[in-house]
Design a protein around this motif. Structure first.
Motif, mmCIF file in Angstrom:
data_model
loop_
_atom_site.group_PDB
_atom_site.id
_atom_site.type_symbol
_atom_site.label_atom_id
_atom_site.label_comp_id
_atom_site.label_asym_id
_atom_site.label_seq_id
_atom_site.Cartn_x
_atom_site.Cartn_y
_atom_site.Cartn_z
ATOM 1 N N SER A 289 -2.116 1.816 -7.049
ATOM 2 C CA SER A 289 -1.921 0.371 -7.204
ATOM 3 C C SER A 289 -0.508 0.021 -7.645
ATOM 4 O O SER A 289 -0.136 -1.153 -7.663
ATOM 5 C CB SER A 289 -2.906 -0.182 -8.227
ATOM 6 N N GLY A 290 0.281 1.029 -8.026
ATOM 7 C CA GLY A 290 1.625 0.786 -8.523
ATOM 8 C C GLY A 290 1.694 0.522 -10.004
ATOM 9 O O GLY A 290 2.783 0.374 -10.569
ATOM 10 N N LEU B 216 -9.814 6.784 -3.688
ATOM 11 C CA LEU B 216 -8.916 6.919 -4.832
ATOM 12 C C LEU B 216 -7.862 5.818 -4.856
ATOM 13 O O LEU B 216 -6.845 5.944 -5.537
ATOM 14 C CB LEU B 216 -8.261 8.304 -4.824
ATOM 15 N N GLY B 217 -8.106 4.758 -4.107
ATOM 16 C CA GLY B 217 -7.226 3.605 -4.154
ATOM 17 C C GLY B 217 -6.190 3.524 -3.064
ATOM 18 O O GLY B 217 -5.462 2.525 -2.963
ATOM 19 N N GLY B 218 -6.102 4.558 -2.244
ATOM 20 C CA GLY B 218 -5.132 4.538 -1.159
ATOM 21 C C GLY B 218 -5.674 3.808 0.055
ATOM 22 O O GLY B 218 -6.867 3.496 0.131
ATOM 23 N N PRO B 219 -4.817 3.529 1.045
ATOM 24 C CA PRO B 219 -5.280 2.854 2.253
ATOM 25 C C PRO B 219 -5.950 3.782 3.256
ATOM 26 O O PRO B 219 -6.493 3.328 4.257
ATOM 27 C CB PRO B 219 -3.992 2.262 2.831
ATOM 28 N N GLY C 127 0.795 -1.219 0.000
ATOM 29 C CA GLY C 127 0.000 0.000 0.000
ATOM 30 C C GLY C 127 0.825 1.264 0.000
ATOM 31 O O GLY C 127 0.272 2.372 0.048
ATOM 32 N N VAL C 128 2.164 1.136 -0.085
ATOM 33 C CA VAL C 128 3.041 2.298 0.040
ATOM 34 C C VAL C 128 2.855 3.294 -1.094
ATOM 35 O O VAL C 128 2.927 4.510 -0.875
ATOM 36 C CB VAL C 128 4.517 1.842 0.122
ATOM 37 N N MET C 129 2.591 2.811 -2.315
ATOM 38 C CA MET C 129 2.515 3.724 -3.453
ATOM 39 C C MET C 129 1.292 4.646 -3.385
ATOM 40 O O MET C 129 1.230 5.642 -4.107
ATOM 41 C CB MET C 129 2.513 2.944 -4.763
ATOM 42 N N ALA D 44 -9.295 9.478 -12.872
ATOM 43 C CA ALA D 44 -8.621 9.031 -14.092
ATOM 44 C C ALA D 44 -7.177 8.617 -13.836
ATOM 45 O O ALA D 44 -6.667 7.681 -14.469
ATOM 46 C CB ALA D 44 -8.667 10.135 -15.151
ATOM 47 N N TRP D 45 -6.495 9.314 -12.905
ATOM 48 C CA TRP D 45 -5.060 9.116 -12.753
ATOM 49 C C TRP D 45 -4.630 8.447 -11.451
ATOM 50 O O TRP D 45 -3.624 7.721 -11.428
ATOM 51 C CB TRP D 45 -4.345 10.469 -12.853
ATOM 52 N N LEU D 46 -5.352 8.647 -10.368
ATOM 53 C CA LEU D 46 -4.809 8.271 -9.061
ATOM 54 C C LEU D 46 -4.984 6.814 -8.644
ATOM 55 O O LEU D 46 -4.059 6.249 -8.040
ATOM 56 C CB LEU D 46 -5.372 9.215 -7.986
ATOM 57 N N PRO D 47 -6.124 6.162 -8.896
ATOM 58 C CA PRO D 47 -6.223 4.764 -8.457
ATOM 59 C C PRO D 47 -5.135 3.865 -9.041
ATOM 60 O O PRO D 47 -4.588 2.997 -8.341
ATOM 61 C CB PRO D 47 -7.622 4.351 -8.924
ATOM 62 N N ARG D 48 -4.795 4.058 -10.307
ATOM 63 C CA ARG D 48 -3.768 3.213 -10.919
ATOM 64 C C ARG D 48 -2.365 3.625 -10.469
ATOM 65 O O ARG D 48 -1.421 2.824 -10.554
ATOM 66 C CB ARG D 48 -3.915 3.242 -12.443
#
Length: 382
Positions: A119-120, A63-66, A53-55, A112-116
């Protein structure tokens, strides 16, 4: 691994830090010397870092972060830096780019940009510095000229971490040449867009695994919907991002200093001089005391700034103080640790000389020590 909770650190914060520490010592530390000597890219660690989850530590859950606290992120970066400062620097540059989208972008751009990025799958970069504008980002020469539903980007950026390895860069360019800082706008730009070219990575003194590049923009057409915020708001976005990133630099400073101090303590206890441990010498004890004192003072300033960030308060002055003090502290601590090791510390068989080289950049990037003093002085003077 930290064995006690520092002021303002929760058990959840520490649990994340401990998990990252276990990974960092098992996976990052054994490869740190090879990354340095062979100038291998620290991006090789991205898949494993992403699994932890570091990235996406700087991003909210939607937005995909922890969704962790800024304190947890700080502690994680400290643990990564203890093992490999180049990896920490690569991750910090990724946070610069994603923070810019988070702070300056709208909901559609963020999705558009942050979840991926979290995820790294995608790596980010932050293209602010130019050959003639390092610590004075308001003096940008890169231009963005509107042409129909696009902007045409022309210019050169320098010392851009991750650039050639990134999926996207947040690029700062002048949309109004006569408006000073208010004429700067920010754009999120796919690095595969025609007209973008990259130099080979810079030959750096330290953090050699954190690759930095010169980036040229020659008639790069960027859709209007890739502009972050309104025209003229880019400089404000950049300054907010740098408030955050200065704490990342402080974290890297703390991590390197913790590693250097631990190495010095072990050496002082193990090294025998005249049948006595080096640690029995008062001169060595005083050196270690000064190292520990400055390290703890840097922790205090950094955690104070982080607490303000967590509370949603303005922390520009506090982040400048933390970055300034921590980055100068780590120079002192790494030099003293090398000195305690004597001639052995000057060899490449030990990590002391790498710690000293890695630490040197921390007084320069994300605003030099001189710039931090200017920020602090302006706050003091009102």
């Amino acid at each position: 691994m930290t064995t006690f909770l520092r002021l303002g650190v929760t058990e959840d914060d520490q649990a994340l830090a401990d998990a990252v520490a276990t990974f960092a010592q098992a996976e990052l530390a054994p490869r740190a010397q090879a990354l340095d000597e062979q100038e291998l890219s620290a991006t090789c660690h991205v898949p494993q870092l992403a699994e932890l989850g570091v990235m996406g530590l700087n991003l909210p859950e939607h937005l995909g972060g922890p969704g962790v606290t800024p304190t947890a992120m700080l502690l994680a970066l400290v643990e990564i830096s203890k093992a490999c400062a180049a990896t920490s620097s690569m991750v910090g540059a990724h946070y610069l780019g994603t923070d810019a989208v988070l702070i300056g972008g709208n909901a559609a751009q963020q999705q558009a940009w942050l979840p991926r990025a979290a995820s790294g799958e995608w790596l980010a970069g932050f293209a602010l510095t130019e050959p003639r504008g390092g610590s004075h980002p308001a003096d940008l020469r890169t231009r963005a000229v509107r042409e129909g539903g696009h902007y045409r980007l022309d210019g050169v950026k320098h010392f851009i971490s991750n650039a050639a390895e990134a999926k996207f860069l947040v690029v700062f360019a002048r949309t109004d040449p006569d408006a000073g800082a208010r004429g700067v706008s920010a754009f999120v730009v796919d690095t595969k867009t025609p007209g973008i070219s990259f130099s080979s990575h810079e030959k750096l003194m330290g953090i050699r695994g954190a690759h930095a590049f010169e980036v040229s923009f020659d008639g790069v057409m960027v859709p209007e919907d890739c502009r972050l915020g309104e025209e003229g708001t880019g400089f404000k976005t950049a300054m907010k991002v740098l408030d955050n990133s200065r704490l990342d630099v402080a974290a890297t400073s703390l991590g390197i200093a913790e590693a250097a101090l631990a190495a010095a303590v072990q050496w002082a206890n193990d090294r025998q001089i005249g049948g006595e441990a080096l640690a029995s010498k008062q001169g060595i004890q005083w050196m270690l005391a000064d190292m520990k004192l400055r390290l703890e003072a840097a922790w205090g300033l950094t955690l104070q700034a982080t607490a303000l960030r967590t509370a949603g308060q303005v922390f520009t002055r506090q982040s400048a103080m933390a970055k300034l003090y921590a980055s100068e502290m780590v120079g002192f601590v790494t030099d003293a640790a090398l000195q305690i090791h004597g001639g052995y510390g000057f060899t490449r068989e030990m990590p002391l000389e790498r710690y000293a080289r890695d630490a040197r950049i921390l007084r320069i990037y994300e605003g030099s020590s001189e710039i931090q003093r200017t920020i602090i002085a302006r706050a003091v003077l009102g």
